[in-house]
Each structure stands twice: as structure tokens, then as C-alpha cells.
Design an enzyme around this catalytic site. Structure first.
Site, PDB file in Angstrom:
ATOM      1  CB  CYS A   1      14.948  49.918  11.007  1.00 49.18           C
ATOM      2  SG  CYS A   1      14.770  48.530  12.720  1.00 49.18           S
TER       3      CYS A   1
ATOM      4  CB  CYS B   1      13.551  43.864  14.466  1.00 48.71           C
ATOM      5  SG  CYS B   1      13.142  46.030  13.907  1.00 48.71           S
TER       6      CYS B   1
ATOM      7  CB  CYS C   1      11.475  48.472  11.437  1.00 48.88           C
ATOM      8  SG  CYS C   1      12.002  47.041  10.539  1.00 48.88           S
TER       9      CYS C   1
ATOM     10  CB  CYS D   1      16.040  45.385  11.903  1.00 48.37           C
ATOM     11  SG  CYS D   1      15.227  45.082  10.994  1.00 48.37           S
TER      12      CYS D   1
ATOM     13  CG  ASP E   1       4.271  12.365   5.329  1.00 53.54           C
ATOM     14  OD1 ASP E   1       3.840  12.100   6.704  1.00 53.54           O
ATOM     15  OD2 ASP E   1       5.126  13.375   4.824  1.00 53.54           O
TER      16      ASP E   1
ATOM     17  CE  LYS F   1      10.011   7.293   6.263  1.00 50.89           C
ATOM     18  NZ  LYS F   1       9.232   7.817   7.877  1.00 50.89           N
TER      19      LYS F   1
ATOM     20  CE  LYS G   1       5.104   4.908   7.186  1.00 44.15           C
ATOM     21  NZ  LYS G   1       4.954   6.368   7.382  1.00 44.15           N
TER      22      LYS G   1
ATOM     23  CE1 TYR H   1      -3.337   2.997   9.234  1.00 45.93           C
ATOM     24  CE2 TYR H   1      -3.301   4.750   7.115  1.00 45.93           C
ATOM     25  CZ  TYR H   1      -2.761   4.672   8.658  1.00 45.93           C
ATOM     26  OH  TYR H   1      -2.315   5.268   9.203  1.00 45.93           O
TER      27      TYR H   1
ATOM     28  CD  GLU I   1      -2.310  -1.796   2.836  1.00 44.98           C
ATOM     29  OE1 GLU I   1      -2.330  -0.330   3.791  1.00 44.98           O
ATOM     30  OE2 GLU I   1      -2.910  -1.956   2.830  1.00 44.98           O
TER      31      GLU I   1
HETATM   32  S1  IVH Z   1      -0.412   0.514   8.706  1.00 49.64           S
HETATM   33  C1  IVH Z   1       0.432  -1.339  13.073  1.00 49.64           C
HETATM   34  N1  IVH Z   1      -0.907   1.668   6.132  1.00 49.64           N
HETATM   35  O1  IVH Z   1       2.474   4.860   9.019  1.00 49.64           O
HETATM   36  C2  IVH Z   1       0.131  -0.701  12.205  1.00 49.64           C
HETATM   37  N2  IVH Z   1      -0.195   3.013   8.238  1.00 49.64           N
HETATM   38  O2  IVH Z   1       4.808   4.410  11.288  1.00 49.64           O
HETATM   39  C3  IVH Z   1      -1.082   0.066  11.429  1.00 49.64           C
HETATM   40  N3  IVH Z   1       0.544   4.761   7.419  1.00 49.64           N
HETATM   41  O3  IVH Z   1       0.534   5.536  12.598  1.00 49.64           O
HETATM   42  C4  IVH Z   1      -0.224   0.805  10.622  1.00 49.64           C
HETATM   43  N4  IVH Z   1       0.425   5.094   5.404  1.00 49.64           N
HETATM   44  O4  IVH Z   1       0.147   7.092  10.609  1.00 49.64           O
HETATM   45  C5  IVH Z   1      -0.206   1.455   8.181  1.00 49.64           C
HETATM   46  N5  IVH Z   1      -0.896   1.964   4.604  1.00 49.64           N
HETATM   47  C6  IVH Z   1      -0.704   2.261   5.981  1.00 49.64           C
HETATM   48  C7  IVH Z   1       0.051   3.363   6.158  1.00 49.64           C
HETATM   49  C8  IVH Z   1      -0.097   3.814   7.899  1.00 49.64           C
HETATM   50  C9  IVH Z   1       0.200   6.042   6.462  1.00 49.64           C
HETATM   51  C10 IVH Z   1       1.049   5.940   8.671  1.00 49.64           C
HETATM   52  C11 IVH Z   1       0.478   5.891  10.084  1.00 49.64           C
HETATM   53  C12 IVH Z   1       1.110   4.745  10.706  1.00 49.64           C
HETATM   54  C13 IVH Z   1       2.937   5.305  10.516  1.00 49.64           C
HETATM   55  C14 IVH Z   1       3.411   4.354  10.782  1.00 49.64           C
END
Ligand code: IVH
Length: 676
Positions: free
Chosen positions: A403, A418, A424, A400, A112, A306, A110, A219, A108
Site C-alpha cells: 500500500c 505497515c 492495506c 509497504c 533436540d 553434533k 542427543k 537419559y 545415545e
Molecule cells: S546427558 C551432565 N544425554 O543435551 C550431562 N543430554 O548439552 C547430562 N541432551 O542439557 C546430560 N540428549 O538437554 C544427555 N542422551 C542425552 C541427551 C542430552 C539430549 C541435551 C540435554 C543437555 C544437553 C547437553
């Protein structure tokens, strides 16, 4: 009538789902708004059919109390991180050895953002809790309800009770827009959409949350009666109940499939509307997940890979310093131009003196520049091996650059300021831009270039001068015609009607934003009382702490500000709360401390707050032995309820409360209080 209201709710829920989850609306925004308005009117006329999960509840309300802390039923763990495909391979091997049987993985994206745990009971969203410390988090249900892609009520065949976890996100486009607005207001910018999303989720005012257009992907399902035996199928089921599940979710049979997924999304993710920082790899079978179990911090059945932040190396040529409206001084690195994630980078933010110090920066250094989730590139390190000739050490300036005033650093603040607010140039001009802005005095025709021109020509030196601008003077300036000059004058006249609380905001007192300005206006009622308020009086006002109180005191201790305020008053600006807002409706609640909790059918929380104040009572945030009673609505916070029970504090429902005020309950449509 009940059936009609219910039908309309269902119809709007379906349209919300089509629009926010499926991204394929079947009616126009205009038609949607018309239907929503129709529902709002029906609900106002028939409060007995109130439903906290109605689509009308997504617009938010002005709740102003802290969040309840709620313990997670299942702790919210994090994931082990890896940064190379080699480590992904190690994970695969560990799983293979431990299970000693065939297994599938699910890959999946990840996302952010900020994680959230939602609880649904009987198909209705009952609670939304942030990660917090993993054991307990903040109950942000009211804010989460404003996120349109989160279903308030489910469809299809869902379990009676379950939790679903996901990520709340601020799309890039919303983030860019929000930061543009903040820049114009000289508010601190959000560094990335993650901070913006989590900051938004913690706002006290859910109407503002609603305006920030957050999104969410889910997720992870948890509960006793999940429909399927593997993770992927459960996610698809959740999609059918109304949740937004990423289509970038794939069942992988082997390491090659995982590697293909990584390589594909490392490139493609740049075209997504939301930020991602890696991929998550999970064992698909729930039974195998159970067998693998957890370490103290994370599951053994999942791992995060990552993505590498894009980096470049370039030379630091100089550091310049920018002074903003509030006097905050921002250091900026000037670099040899370098290509990074498709754009040429010439400048990078250095944030503050501590960061410069910790990097040990010298002019001429080769530095690493990164553009991770951040929009503004940052310097992450110096390449010490490349430091052949050592240049001057970068020292934060003492004076500054605009000024010359000696800079100051307030306790607990990372920024240098400042302090020369009234002399200023960028601060004077910035203050004027803020003063005329839409949310402040709303004076048309005075953009930053015009203000600059008037300042250069000595026609504007402080905000009070704006009201003494003369049409002939304005016209004489090369870029202003007669019409524009008249427009400015008319707009200045109109601004004299702007209410007191906005005048306070317009003054640009450091740390006094819109909400604090309102609090000050309502607490002190007029400028004279505010001017002479003591530190102790200031900090007793809700949401005003040491930092704001000090800043307000500093502002009013400056003779120049007092003179300027006297001029503004003489021009006819509103320097006290309007009669209506001062109006006291009675003293039925005199001397009482009242806590508001839950959601209400007849008035918004803000209306109740004003009613309390207008009847001589005091609205307080938390329950204590001094609390006279709790004005309790639907879904009152469990912690508050527990505390009330243990202290024996009485709960009063809204009908009883309105009766105490002389029964105004039948007059809902004509709210008898006055609101800002
Ligand atoms: S699974 C027990 N799936 O990443 C684990 N986490 O460092 C449950 N996150 O706290 C998390 N996308 O905030 C999972 N597809 C994804 C995710 C995901 C982002 C974040 C989530 C989690 C952190 C883990």
C-alpha cells in the site's frame, strides 16, 4: 468405592504406558476415553478420594500464575560439544589416560528438545523443574503432568527417592500441525520443535500444554540408591519403572563401535519422529564416572558429538517482502534452486532487518543455506570469496510493498510493520479471515478465496461489511451459489450470539490473542469502558503490560475503528459481558486480595478464580504483605509457602474457603458460579 476408583486408575495408567511408552496399545482410543470419563465421573462424585496423580489430572487446568523457582539438588550441567570424529577420539584418549583401566562407553541419541529434571518420591512424581540457569529452574510440574509418556506413578522396584533427567520433545508431526494452525492465525511460527517444546512448557495454561502432545525421553538418573552400577543398566531399570528410554542406546567397547553408531544414526535419524542434533557418548560405569568427575561446566565422563547441519551454496537473486494480517513485514530471499536435505530450496527466510544487516547481503551474492533443526531454510553466511561483482546492498524497504505506507518499527521489536491497518489490502483481508475464523466469530463459508473475491468486487472493505452482505450480491459473483450465499447469511446471524470476549479477540487488535481478549472482557465488562480505558487502567489488568496496553490504546484512538465498532454494535453483536458472567454472587470477599496455590479437589483453579471475583475479591499472582490469605490446595509451591510463612499470611484450605462463601461445598456437581 475407593477400591473401584483405584483399580480404574491403575488400569488407565497401564493403558497410558502401553500407548505412550511402549507404543503398543491394547484397547481402542474410544474405550480408553470411555474409561477415563467413567473415572472423571467417579472422582467428581467422590471428591474425598482425590489424587493429584490420577490419570484424570493429565488433561490440565487453566492455571494462571507465574512459575515458582526451585533450586536443583544436583546442578544441571551441559555437555562439551565436538563436531568431528577426531575430537571424539581425543575424548576417548583423555578418558583412557585418566582411568588407566578398561572401560565401556554408552552411545545415545542427543535429542533436540528442552531438558527437564523430575523428582520421584515413593514412586510418585513430585516435581518437574526446567534447566533454568543450571542452578535453579522453573517448577513446571502441572504442565509436565499432561505429558502422557511421563509416568505419574511408577511400577516395579524403584528407589524411594531419585531424580531422572531427560528431554521434552515436540514430535515433527505435532510441530508441523501447530505451525499450520499458527500460520492460519497469523501468529509467529516456531522456528523448530525445540523452541516449540520449551515455549509450550512455559505456558501458563496446562490445558493448552495437554493439547500440544509433547513427548519425552530420559537419559540420566541421579540419587543415592540407584539400582545398578552402570548407566546402561540403570536406564533399563528406569524403563521397567515406566520411563521412555530410547532404544537407540548402545554399549560400545571401542572407538570403532562409537564411529559405527555415529555413521548409522547420522542417516537414520532423519526417519525418526522427533528431532535429534547429535549423539552423546558417556562412560558406562558410575564408579568410573565418579573418578573422572566434572569441570565447572560439564562432566569429564561424557561428550556430545553434533551432527553437521546440511548446507548448500546458492545465489541470492532478490529479496521480496510479505505483509501479514498484523502488518508485520517479512523479508524473503529468492534463490537459485538448490538441493538441500532431499528438497529443492528456492526461498529462505531472512527474518528481519537486523539479520539482513549482520549478514551484509548484496544481490548476486553466493550464500550458504542451512536447514538445521529449522523447517524453513535460513541463510547463515555470505561466501565473500565468491563475491566477484558486487551487486546492490540489500536494504530493508522503507514503504509497504502493498500500500506504500511508511513502515514503522516499535521499540523492542525486531519486525517492521505497515501501520496502515485499515487501508492495506493484505491486512484488511487478513483481518477479515481472522474475524470469521473458528475461534473468533466462527462464520462459515467465507474462506480466503471468497473474501478475496468479495474484496475485489468491493463488497467487503472492513469487517463490519460482512454483516451487510446481501444474498443477491453474493449470488451474482461467479463462484457462489444460492446455497452458499444463504449459508453465509445464516452463519453471520448465528455469530451475533458469540460472547463478548471472543468478539474482542475477533477484532484482531495487535497482540490481543484469545487469553488477553478474555482478560480485557472480564476487566472492562463492555466495549465502551474498554474504549475509554486509560493506559494505567489497562496495565493493572493481569498479564497486560506496556506493549499490549499501547496497542489497545492505538486501536481505540483510530476513528475508523470506533465507527466500525458502532456498526458492529448496531448489527447486534455482543458488546458486553453476558448477564450471567456479570452476576455478582455476593460480597463475602470484598476488598480481599487472594492468592491461589496448589491443586484442588472440589473445583478447578479457574472456577475458584471466578468464585473469588464473583464474591467481590481480587485474585492476585504473588504473595506479598498485602495478600489477605492464600487459598491453598495440595502440593502448594514451596516458595509461596515459605513466603507466606515469613510474612505471616494465612492459609485457607478449600473447605474453609467454600464455607466463607456460604458453604457451597456439597453442591460441587452443580457449580454455582458462572464460567466462560
Ligand atoms: S546427558 C551432565 N544425554 O543435551 C550431562 N543430554 O548439552 C547430562 N541432551 O542439557 C546430560 N540428549 O538437554 C544427555 N542422551 C542425552 C541427551 C542430552 C539430549 C541435551 C540435554 C543437555 C544437553 C547437553
Amino acid at each position: 468405592m475407593k477400591t473401584q476408583i483405584e483399580l480404574l486408575r491403575r488400569e488407565l495408567e497401564q493403558h497410558n504406558y502401553n500407548y505412550y511408552v511402549l507404543s503398543s496399545p491394547t484397547i481402542s482410543d474410544f474405550e480408553f476415553d470411555a474409561k477415563l470419563r467413567e473415572l472423571q465421573e467417579l472422582e467428581a462424585a467422590y471428591p474425598e478420594f482425590f489424587d493429584p496423580n490420577s490419570p484424570t489430572q493429565r488433561v490440565g487446568s487453566d492455571i494462571a500464575s507465574g512459575f515458582e523457582q526451585v533450586a536443583h539438588v544436583y546442578p544441571m550441567l551441559s555437555l562439551g560439544n565436538t563436531y568431528s570424529e577426531g575430537e571424539v577420539q581425543d575424548f576417548y584418549e583423555r578418558v583412557r589416560k585418566s582411568l588407566n583401566e578398561d572401560f565401556e562407553l554408552v552411545c545415545e541419541l542427543k535429542y533436540d528438545g528442552t531438558s527437564i529434571s523430575l523428582t520421584y518420591e515413593e514412586g510418585v512424581l513430585v516435581r518437574a523443574v526446567t534447566r533454568g540457569d543450571g542452578e535453579k529452574g522453573d517448577d513446571v510440574t502441572a504442565n509436565v503432568k499432561t505429558i502422557r509418556s511421563i509416568p505419574l506413578r511408577l511400577q516395579g522396584n524403584y528407589p524411594d527417592k531419585f531424580e531422572i533427567r531427560g528431554e521434552i520433545l515436540m514430535p515433527w508431526a505435532v510441530f508441523d500441525e501447530l505451525n499450520k494452525e499458527r500460520e492460519a492465525q497469523e501468529e509467529q511460527l516456531f522456528a523448530n520443535p525445540r523452541n516449540a517444546a520449551s515455549g509450550t512448557l512455559k505456558l501458563q495454561n496446562s490445558a493448552v500444554v495437554a493439547s500440544r502432545k509433547l513427548d519425552a525421553f530420559f537419559y540420566y538418573l541421579l540419587g543415592e540408591n540407584l539400582p545398578c552400577e552402570n548407566h546402561y543398566d540403570n536406564l533399563q531399570a528406569a524403563h521397567s519403572w515406566g520411563f521412555k528410554i530410547s532404544t537407540a542406546t548402545k554399549v560400545c567397547k571401542n572407538l570403532q563401535d562409537v564411529s559405527d553408531f555415529i555413521n548409522y544414526w547420522d542417516v537414520e535419524r532423519k526417519n525418526l519422529p522427533v528431532a535429534t542434533d547429535g549423539i552423546v557418548i558417556k562412560v558406562n560405569s558410575l564408579n568410573q564416572q565418579k573418578n573422572l568427575g566434572f569441570t565447572a561446566k560439564s562432566p569429564r565422563w561424557a561428550i556430545a558429538y553434533k551432527f553437521q547441519a546440511e548446507k548448500a551454496v546458492t545465489r541470492l537473486n532478490s529479496v521480496s517482502y510479505q505483509v501479514g494480517r498484523t502488518g508485520a513485514v517479512t523479508p524473503v530471499a529468492n534463490l537459485d534452486p538448490v538441493q538441500l536435505s532431499g528438497t529443492t530450496v528456492k526461498r529462505a527466510s531472512l527474518h528481519n532487518a537486523d539479520i539482513i544487516e549482520s549478514l551484509d547481503l548484496h544481490i548476486g551474492d553466493m550464500v550458504f543455506v542451512e536447514k538445521g533443526g529449522e523447517i524453513i531454510p535460513k541463510i547463515t553466511a555470505v561466501d565473500f570469496d565468491a563475491r566477484l561483482l558486487i551487486g546492490d546492498k540489500v536494504q530493508f524497504i522503507k514503504n509497504c510493498p502493498e500500500c506504500g505506507a511508511a513502515l514503522v518499527r516499535y521499540e523492542g521489536e525486531a519486525a517492521h510493520y505497515c501501520p496502515n491497518e485499515n487501508a492495506c489490502p493484505p491486512q484488511i483481508k487478513g483481518k477479515m479471515e481472522h474475524f470469521v475464523s473458528r475461534k473468533a466469530m466462527n462464520i462459515d463459508g467465507l474462506g480466503s478465496e471468497t473474501i478475496n473475491l468479495l474484496y475485489e468486487n468491493n463488497l467487503l472493505n472492513n469487517i463490519a461489511d460482512i454483516y451487510e452482505l446481501k444474498v443477491p450480491d453474493l449470488v451474482r459473483l461467479e463462484r457462489l451459489g444460492n446455497k452458499s450465499a444463504l449459508n453465509i447469511k445464516t452463519s453471520c446471524e448465528k455469530s451475533k450470539e458469540v460472547p463478548f470476549e471472543r468478539v474482542i479477540f475477533a477484532l484482531g487488535i495487535r497482540f490481543v490473542g484469545e487469553t488477553v481478549a478474555k482478560k480485557l472482557a472480564f476487566a472492562f465488562k463492555n466495549i465502551e469502558t474498554l474504549e475509554s480505558a486509560t493506559y494505567d487502567e489497562l496495565i493493572t489488568v493481569d498479564e497486560i503490560g506496556d506493549r499490549i496496553a499501547q496497542s489497545v490504546m492505538r486501536y481505540f484512538a483510530d476513528e475508523r475503528n470506533i465507527k466500525m465498532l458502532a456498526r458492529l454494535k448496531s448489527f447486534g453483536l455482543q458488546m458486553s459481558l453476558s448477564e450471567e458472567k456479570l452476576q455478582v454472587a455476593g460480597d463475602a470477599l470484598k476488598g480481599l486480595s487472594i492468592v491461589i496455590s496448589g491443586t484442588f479437589a472440589r473445583h478447578s483453579r479457574d472456577e475458584y478464580k471466578t468464585l473469588i471475583e464473583q464474591h467481590g475479591g481480587k485474585n492476585v499472582g504473588s504473595v506479598s504483605s498485602k495478600t489477605s490469605f492464600i487459598l491453598a490446595g495440595e502440593n502448594m509451591g514451596p516458595e509461596k509457602l515459605k513466603k507466606a510463612q515469613s510474612l505471616g499470611v494465612k492459609l485457607v484450605n478449600e473447605d474453609e474457603f467454600l464455607t466463607m462463601l456460604g458453604d457451597v461445598k456439597e453442591e460441587k456437581k452443580g457449580f454455582t458460579g458462572t464460567l466462560f
